[in-house]
Scaffold this motif. Structure first.
Motif, PDB file in Angstrom:
ATOM      1  N   PRO A   1       0.797  -1.240   0.000  1.00  0.00           N
ATOM      2  CA  PRO A   1       0.000   0.000   0.000  1.00  0.00           C
ATOM      3  C   PRO A   1       0.826   1.284   0.000  1.00  0.00           C
ATOM      4  O   PRO A   1       0.262   2.363  -0.216  1.00  0.00           O
ATOM      5  CB  PRO A   1      -0.835  -0.113   1.278  1.00  0.00           C
ATOM      6  CG  PRO A   1      -0.806  -1.565   1.641  1.00  0.00           C
ATOM      7  CD  PRO A   1       0.523  -2.047   1.185  1.00  0.00           C
TER       8      PRO A   1
ATOM      9  N   PHE B   1       0.402   4.629   3.892  1.00  0.00           N
ATOM     10  CA  PHE B   1      -0.404   3.728   3.066  1.00  0.00           C
ATOM     11  C   PHE B   1      -1.401   4.528   2.243  1.00  0.00           C
ATOM     12  O   PHE B   1      -2.115   5.377   2.774  1.00  0.00           O
ATOM     13  CB  PHE B   1      -1.148   2.719   3.942  1.00  0.00           C
ATOM     14  CG  PHE B   1      -0.306   1.549   4.370  1.00  0.00           C
ATOM     15  CD1 PHE B   1       1.085   1.610   4.352  1.00  0.00           C
ATOM     16  CD2 PHE B   1      -0.902   0.368   4.794  1.00  0.00           C
ATOM     17  CE1 PHE B   1       1.864   0.526   4.735  1.00  0.00           C
ATOM     18  CE2 PHE B   1      -0.146  -0.720   5.189  1.00  0.00           C
ATOM     19  CZ  PHE B   1       1.246  -0.650   5.173  1.00  0.00           C
ATOM     20  N   LYS B   2      -1.451   4.239   0.941  1.00  0.00           N
ATOM     21  CA  LYS B   2      -2.372   4.959   0.041  1.00  0.00           C
ATOM     22  C   LYS B   2      -3.782   4.375   0.154  1.00  0.00           C
ATOM     23  O   LYS B   2      -4.022   3.341   0.770  1.00  0.00           O
ATOM     24  CB  LYS B   2      -1.865   4.823  -1.400  1.00  0.00           C
ATOM     25  CG  LYS B   2      -0.443   5.332  -1.604  1.00  0.00           C
ATOM     26  CD  LYS B   2      -0.348   6.831  -1.359  1.00  0.00           C
ATOM     27  CE  LYS B   2       1.004   7.386  -1.787  1.00  0.00           C
ATOM     28  NZ  LYS B   2       2.133   6.910  -0.966  1.00  0.00           N
ATOM     29  N   ASN B   3      -4.720   5.054  -0.501  1.00  0.00           N
ATOM     30  CA  ASN B   3      -6.131   4.687  -0.383  1.00  0.00           C
ATOM     31  C   ASN B   3      -6.560   3.584  -1.343  1.00  0.00           C
ATOM     32  O   ASN B   3      -7.729   3.204  -1.365  1.00  0.00           O
ATOM     33  CB  ASN B   3      -7.016   5.926  -0.617  1.00  0.00           C
ATOM     34  CG  ASN B   3      -6.980   6.878   0.556  1.00  0.00           C
ATOM     35  OD1 ASN B   3      -6.894   6.451   1.709  1.00  0.00           O
ATOM     36  ND2 ASN B   3      -7.018   8.177   0.268  1.00  0.00           N
TER      37      ASN B   3
ATOM     38  N   PRO C   1      -6.659   2.205   5.767  1.00  0.00           N
ATOM     39  CA  PRO C   1      -5.225   2.340   5.500  1.00  0.00           C
ATOM     40  C   PRO C   1      -4.425   2.686   6.756  1.00  0.00           C
ATOM     41  O   PRO C   1      -3.316   2.171   6.955  1.00  0.00           O
ATOM     42  CB  PRO C   1      -5.170   3.460   4.459  1.00  0.00           C
ATOM     43  CG  PRO C   1      -6.494   3.402   3.763  1.00  0.00           C
ATOM     44  CD  PRO C   1      -7.473   2.993   4.824  1.00  0.00           C
TER      45      PRO C   1
ATOM     46  N   GLN D   1      -1.542   0.339   8.343  1.00  0.00           N
ATOM     47  CA  GLN D   1      -0.178   0.843   8.473  1.00  0.00           C
ATOM     48  C   GLN D   1       0.334   0.644   9.898  1.00  0.00           C
ATOM     49  O   GLN D   1       1.492   0.233  10.104  1.00  0.00           O
ATOM     50  CB  GLN D   1      -0.128   2.326   8.097  1.00  0.00           C
ATOM     51  CG  GLN D   1       1.292   2.906   8.176  1.00  0.00           C
ATOM     52  CD  GLN D   1       1.343   4.347   7.689  1.00  0.00           C
ATOM     53  OE1 GLN D   1       0.416   4.832   7.034  1.00  0.00           O
ATOM     54  NE2 GLN D   1       2.424   5.047   8.018  1.00  0.00           N
TER      55      GLN D   1
END
Length: 624
Positions: A537, A550-552, A609, A613
């Motif tokens: 992510p 962490f991206k969406n 996310p 993380q």
């Protein structure tokens, strides 16, 4: 993940009675067959060419595999496996009683009839033998169980061959052989009585008694499986082609090239059988107790290399007026090189054949498994017959020596397996993954049993190096579909691995919208099909060893496909050659110890996310 020794299976009722039953059957086959051959050559008064009669023995034993393997495959699906095994072993007692009468009355036709009966017994037993293992064993025991079966089979062949030689060397051989084969058959039946219940896979199957039509249908079924399974059948049969060439030429090789007597033949057979047993046993350890087809290319390379070494080391034995014993032959340094080559052929033969059998069993539908094994038996028999014809053509027509024959089949091995690996690149891909995990890194696995054995799930992990996906693929028992940045996906060499593994290239929305949308569509397809998908992510490799935000994208995946999420973490990979550590070096972290750890699965609605993380960071701890 629970660690255990494959030998622990010998203490389990779900395996031990079956193991003893198949071992005693292989032992009895070879006691009777070898005793009959020795009787024809040295004991019986026969009319006609003794060599022709010996070849007739080979034909009578192999012919039932062509005729009755299809029936064996159908029986293995239709009837309860434990009951079928008991019926077959009961028939073995009757067959061996006929053979015993043949020895007691010096009646060659009765002996031939019993030999044909034992071939029939083996043809019917083979499909149920291999199809019962996946039902009796857990997935992490399948490779170890197959390894024990292969080890037991080859050691039983060796013991039967030696035992026959010992009994036939006595003046009162007939009652000894007669008593032994009936006693072993009775022991085999008794051990089969303890095999636990194993239900029929397809009790509604209508048995087709037309053996020729059904043999063709079963061959089509076997070769019509997925490429990995169908080419495993070809690879298995090729192994028996090679094995038949080596085993058939051993007596003449010992006599003509090593200038040895019968004890040298036994020595070579022992070394070869011990090699197969050793390779089979090592398979479980090298495969991490899962079906690791990456060992098949390793086995193939070893078969070629040691076959070439056997050819290279076959000259230089001093000629002798009289054949030498095995001790005298071992006095020549050249003998150790030749025997070492034979041992290597056996070891790498074990690496080659055990994963192929395990793959056939694990990737074939339960209601087709016995028939696929029957197709494999038919192909094995066909390849063994072709090996005899090819050996005759090479040795007689082409005028090759026995070592030159070994050279030719070693080179043929390259061609055959290149074809198999080209059709099924997964073999090569898994070999590269296995090689990475057993060369540059020592990978420790923690709590990977938290990953479900079946069904869709999303794995999320920190992204430390260019080979993260390969390390995870080599550790997780199930195939994993990786989502990765398209520039990493396109890296030379690694692209072959990623494409073969069904990885999903992804780009940023602003970089390439078509690639971005196609990636999410493919991810959704995989999850709906019940597969494992792994995503990193962070969206990029770490530049400092720390976990980035962490991206969406993970949220979008779970919104469209609400599946369980398993957080994972790689520890100790920062600073390795494939990371972005500016202080890295190729040898600095060579064979470094890293850890892959899995966390507790999260429900999709809890897997934001930020939560993921935090979970991954906690799993990784302070070890970057």
């Amino acid at each position: 993940m629970t660690q255990h020794s494959q030998f622990a299976l010998l203490g389990k009722r779900r395996f031990l009675p079956f193991f003893l039953t198949q071992l005693l059957g292989a032992f009895n086959d070879n006691i009777f067959k070898q005793s009959l051959i020795l009787a024809i050559l040295f004991k019986l008064s026969v009319s006609g060419d003794r060599t022709v009669l010996v070849n007739l023995c080979a034909l009578l034993f192999i012919l039932p595999f062509f005729l009755f393997s299809a029936l064996g495959g159908q029986f293995g699906e239709k009837f309860a496996k434990h009951a079928l095994i008991r019926a077959i072993k009961l028939a073995e007692i009757v067959i061996m009683a006929v053979g015993a009468a043949g020895f007691l009355f010096n009646n060659l036709p009765l002996m031939f009839l019993a030999l044909f009966g034992m071939g029939t017994h083996s043809a019917l037993f083979g499909p149920v033998k291999y199809s019962i293992l996946p039902a009796a064993l857990r997935e992490d025991e399948l490779v170890g169980g197959n390894a024990l079966v292969e080890m037991g089979t080859f050691l039983a062949i060796l013991a039967g061959t030696i035992g026959a030689g010992i009994m036939m060397s006595t003046s009162g051989y007939a009652p000894l052989v007669a008593g032994a084969v009936v006693l072993v058959a009775c022991c085999g039946y008794l051990s089969s009585r303890f095999i636990p219940h194993a239900a029929a896979a397809l009790p509604s199957l209508a048995v087709d008694w037309n053996i020729f039509r059904q043999s063709w249908a079963i061959l089509r079924l076997g070769l019509g499986q997925t490429p990995a399974v169908s080419r495993s059948l070809v690879g298995s049969s090729w192994f028996w082609f090679l094995g038949a060439v080596y085993l058939t030429q051993i007596p003449a090789y010992a006599k003509e090239w090593m200038h040895g007597d019968e004890t040298v033949v036994t020595l070579i057979l022992t070394v070869f059988s011990v090699g197969i047993a050793l390779g089979s046993m090592l398979c479980e350890r090298l495969s991490g107790r899962k079906v690791e087809i990456g060992l098949v290319p390793l086995g193939s390379v070893g078969l070629t290399v040691f076959g070439l070494l056997l050819w290279w080391n076959s000259g230089g034995f001093p000629a002798q007026a009289d054949p030498q014993s095995w001790l005298a032959v071992l006095g020549h340094g050249q003998a150790w090189w030749a025997l070492g080559s034979i041992l290597g052929i056996g070891v790498f033969g074990g690496f080659y054949i055990v994963p192929l059998y395990a793959l056939m069993q694990s990737r074939t539908a339960e209601n087709e498994r016995a028939r696929v094994i029957a197709a494999n038996n038919i192909l094995n028999a066909l390849f063994m017959v072709v090996s005899a014809i090819a050996s005759i053509l090479f040795l007689s027509t082409a005028g090759l020596s026995i070592p030159q024959l070994f050279l030719v089949v070693s080179l043929m091995n390259i061609a055959v397996n290149s074809y198999i690996f080209k059709i099924v690149p997964e073999f090569t891909m898994r070999f590269l993954v296995w090689l990475l995990g057993h060369s540059m890194y020592r990978v420790e696995h923690r709590d990977l049993d938290r990953i479900p054995e079946e069904g869709a799930a999303l794995l999320v992990c920190n992204h430390v190096s260019f080979v993260d996906a390969l390390l995870i693929a080599g550790a997780v028992r199930r195939p994993v579909r990786f989502v990765m940045y398209y520039k990493i996906y396109d890296l030379p060499v690694l692209n072959f691995v990623f494409r073969t593994a069904g990885a999903v290239p992804i780009a940023g929305r602003s970089e390439d919208l078509l690639v971005y949308d196609a990636a999410f569509k493919r991810i959704g397809d995989y999850l709906r099909e019940g597969e494992l998908v792994c995503i990193f992510p962070e969206g990029k490799l770490t530049g400092d060893g720390e976990i980035d935000e962490f991206k969406n994208g993970v949220a979008r995946i779970l919104e469209e496909n609400p599946v369980p999420v398993i957080p994972m973490a790689l520890q100790g990979l920062w600073g390795s050659f494939f990371s972005r550590d500016p202080r890295k070096g190729f040898f600095k972290r060579l064979w470094s110890r890293i850890t892959l750890v899995a966390g507790t699965p999260l429900a999709p609605e809890l897997a934001s996310p930020q939560t993921l993380q935090a979970q991954v960071a906690e799993l990784r701890g302070g070890l970057r």
